[in-house]
Design a protein around this motif. Sequence first.
Motif, PDB file in Angstrom:
ATOM      1  N   ALA A  82      31.795   0.275  19.741  1.00 30.12           N
ATOM      2  CA  ALA A  82      30.611   0.092  20.584  1.00 30.12           C
ATOM      3  C   ALA A  82      29.375   0.356  19.730  1.00 30.12           C
ATOM      4  N   THR A  83      28.269  -0.181  20.124  1.00 35.16           N
ATOM      5  CA  THR A  83      27.023   0.037  19.403  1.00 35.16           C
ATOM      6  C   THR A  83      26.734   1.536  19.311  1.00 35.16           C
ATOM      7  N   GLY A  84      26.458   1.977  18.102  1.00 38.58           N
ATOM      8  CA  GLY A  84      26.151   3.384  17.889  1.00 38.58           C
ATOM      9  C   GLY A  84      27.362   4.284  17.743  1.00 38.58           C
ATOM     10  N   GLN A  85      28.560   3.747  17.920  1.00 37.57           N
ATOM     11  CA  GLN A  85      29.775   4.555  17.815  1.00 37.57           C
ATOM     12  C   GLN A  85      30.165   4.683  16.345  1.00 37.57           C
ATOM     13  N   PHE A  86      30.546   5.874  15.943  1.00 46.85           N
ATOM     14  CA  PHE A  86      31.010   6.086  14.586  1.00 46.85           C
ATOM     15  C   PHE A  86      32.381   5.449  14.417  1.00 46.85           C
ATOM     16  N   PRO A  87      32.720   5.038  13.187  1.00 42.19           N
ATOM     17  CA  PRO A  87      34.066   4.499  12.966  1.00 42.19           C
ATOM     18  C   PRO A  87      35.097   5.618  13.085  1.00 42.19           C
ATOM     19  N   ASN A  88      36.340   5.250  13.279  1.00 40.50           N
ATOM     20  CA  ASN A  88      37.418   6.230  13.243  1.00 40.50           C
ATOM     21  C   ASN A  88      37.463   6.828  11.845  1.00 40.50           C
ATOM     22  N   MET A  89      37.607   8.154  11.794  1.00 39.01           N
ATOM     23  CA  MET A  89      37.569   8.839  10.502  1.00 39.01           C
ATOM     24  C   MET A  89      38.692   9.855  10.386  1.00 39.01           C
ATOM     25  N   VAL A  90      39.218   9.948   9.177  1.00 43.19           N
ATOM     26  CA  VAL A  90      40.162  11.002   8.818  1.00 43.19           C
ATOM     27  C   VAL A  90      39.447  11.890   7.816  1.00 43.19           C
ATOM     28  N   TRP A  91      39.424  13.172   8.133  1.00 43.85           N
ATOM     29  CA  TRP A  91      38.813  14.165   7.251  1.00 43.85           C
ATOM     30  C   TRP A  91      39.917  14.960   6.583  1.00 43.85           C
ATOM     31  N   LEU A  92      39.809  15.146   5.278  1.00 41.35           N
ATOM     32  CA  LEU A  92      40.682  16.047   4.524  1.00 41.35           C
ATOM     33  C   LEU A  92      39.786  17.135   3.951  1.00 41.35           C
ATOM     34  N   TYR A  93      40.243  18.379   4.044  1.00 41.92           N
ATOM     35  CA  TYR A  93      39.417  19.517   3.631  1.00 41.92           C
ATOM     36  C   TYR A  93      40.003  20.156   2.367  1.00 41.92           C
TER      37      TYR A  93
END
Length: 140
Positions: A82-93
């Motif tokens: 949707a407009t303004g929605q962030f993409p799906n993200m995977v975070w590794l720490y």
Amino acid sequence: MSETDWNSLRAPDLAAIEALAEAAFARLPEEFRALCEGVVIRVEEFPDEETLNEMGCESEFDLLGLFRGTGLAQGGGALNLATGQFPNMVWLYRRPLLDYWAEHDETLGHLVAHVLVHEIGHHFGLSDDDMAAIEAAAEA
């Protein structure tokens, strides 16, 4: 057999963890990777304070990785933003990964691959058994 020169070695930096994640992703089955179109993989030192609070973590070392977004099972994906929605993200720490690695008997590459598959698995809505099978295929 040569000995390792421990005096010259440094802890893997963000770029090294990112390279391990990219290599692990490249080993995943093609059909799995194709469904990950648009998923962004990021490596950070630690989760931010908001994430730690949201996840109920007692320490900044409690979280190795995280999926944020709308998974495929919930109608998410690269084509459904949707407009303004962030993409799906995977975070590794990085620091929590290194801490876990130091305390367990497995390679850093295996650990990064395991966390990556687990977090991407949330994108798909997969069970732990499904994720274990995908991980095993990536190791073959």
